[in-house]
Design a protein around this motif. Structure first.
Motif, PDB file in Angstrom:
ATOM      1  N   GLY A  24       0.815  -1.214   0.000  1.00  0.00           N
ATOM      2  CA  GLY A  24       0.000   0.000   0.000  1.00  0.00           C
ATOM      3  C   GLY A  24       0.847   1.262   0.000  1.00  0.00           C
ATOM      4  O   GLY A  24       0.531   2.239  -0.696  1.00  0.00           O
ATOM      5  N   PHE A 214      -6.445   4.319  -5.005  1.00  0.00           N
ATOM      6  CA  PHE A 214      -7.459   3.297  -4.757  1.00  0.00           C
ATOM      7  C   PHE A 214      -6.797   1.959  -4.410  1.00  0.00           C
ATOM      8  O   PHE A 214      -7.214   1.267  -3.480  1.00  0.00           O
ATOM      9  N   ILE A 217      -5.497   1.988  -0.850  1.00  0.00           N
ATOM     10  CA  ILE A 217      -6.584   1.768   0.121  1.00  0.00           C
ATOM     11  C   ILE A 217      -6.944   0.284   0.182  1.00  0.00           C
ATOM     12  O   ILE A 217      -7.184  -0.277   1.258  1.00  0.00           O
ATOM     13  N   GLU A 218      -6.969  -0.367  -0.994  1.00  0.00           N
ATOM     14  CA  GLU A 218      -7.274  -1.799  -1.019  1.00  0.00           C
ATOM     15  C   GLU A 218      -6.266  -2.602  -0.204  1.00  0.00           C
ATOM     16  O   GLU A 218      -6.635  -3.491   0.569  1.00  0.00           O
ATOM     17  N   ALA A 220      -4.491  -1.568   2.278  1.00  0.00           N
ATOM     18  CA  ALA A 220      -4.718  -1.304   3.704  1.00  0.00           C
ATOM     19  C   ALA A 220      -5.884  -2.140   4.232  1.00  0.00           C
ATOM     20  O   ALA A 220      -5.835  -2.665   5.353  1.00  0.00           O
ATOM     21  N   VAL A 221      -6.937  -2.270   3.419  1.00  0.00           N
ATOM     22  CA  VAL A 221      -8.085  -3.109   3.820  1.00  0.00           C
ATOM     23  C   VAL A 221      -7.653  -4.565   3.948  1.00  0.00           C
ATOM     24  O   VAL A 221      -8.026  -5.260   4.903  1.00  0.00           O
TER      25      VAL A 221
END
Length: 256
Positions: A24, A214, A217-218, A220-221
């Motif tokens: 990330g 984007f 962020i993915e 991190a999720v």
């Protein structure tokens, strides 16, 4: 649960989460980029022949590149350009035909300086044209050529060029052009009587790549999900053990 198996799973989950976090961070670093049209080591003076050859286009990364070159101006090939701004004031440029030294000499259009009136510019042209060709060194910035401006009935002087078009200048030079550099040079030094042309360094602009943001962020999720998955599996195993112990005692499940 303080069991070696689940502690080991926790370590694995943290390693996976750390890897996702690193991915990330990498995507986030790529999301903020320098505009390629304005990037490049333009403030390091380099010899002209090391960055471009006659007939080659000026690539975006070297627009505004500081270069040094040697050669001589062709007498009589000084041309005046109109409607050139110096700040907010319109005036005139004096340009010259510079023959660059080399195994095969090539021509380069050079913007020498700015004058407030055409008469001032013409006086400089007359003086320079009467000077014999003298070997010299030049420094300046490489700039892409402008396209020739179409003439119309409102043009006050159809013989006055208004754009720094190398193709148009070749047509009015008396001396043979031979091979020609496609960009032109804004000289760092102006002849006596002319004002130095402002040639600031290119501004480095930042741009955001939202697709990379984007992706960051993915990742991190995904990192958070790896830890959550360990928690969920561990809790389920603990609840199962508690239920089995309650069943053996004949007690109802504490989770119902």
């Amino acid at each position: 649960m303080r069991r070696p198996r689940w502690i080991g799973v926790l370590v694995l989950a943290l390693v996976i989460a750390g890897a996702f976090a690193a991915l990330g961070q990498w995507q986030l670093a790529r999301a903020v980029a320098v505009d390629p049209n304005l990037a490049g080591p333009t403030e390091v003076m380099v010899p002209l022949q090391t960055v471009i050859k006659p007939g080659e286009p000026l690539h975006d990364v070297i627009v505004g590149q500081q270069v040094s070159l040697s050669g001589e101006f062709v007498p009589g090939d000084y041309v005046i350009l109109g409607t050139r701004l110096n700040g907010d004031v319109k005036g005139f440029w004096v340009t010259g035909h510079f023959r660059v030294d080399g195994a095969q000499p090539a021509s380069m259009a050079v913007a020498l300086g700015w004058a407030p009136t055409r008469a001032d510019a013409q006086g400089i042209v007359d003086r320079l044209s009467a000077t014999a060709a003298t070997p010299m060194d030049l420094t300046g910035r490489l700039v892409p050529p402008q396209g020739p401006l179409a003439l119309d009935a409102k043009t006050p002087d159809p013989f006055l060029l208004n754009e720094m078009s190398v193709a148009a200048l070749i047509n009015v030079w008396d001396g043979p052009a031979g091979e020609v550099y496609l960009p032109y040079l804004i000289s760092f030094e102006a002849p006596d009587g002319l004002t130095k042309i402002d040639a600031p360094k290119p501004v480095m602009e930042l741009e955001l790549n939202w697709l990379n943001i984007f992706y960051a962020i993915e990742w991190a999720v995904f990192a958070g999900f790896a830890v959550f998955l360990w928690y969920r599996l561990t809790r389920d195993a603990w609840e199962k053990e508690v239920d089995e112990a309650a069943e053996k005692r004949g007690d109802p499940s504490p989770f119902e």
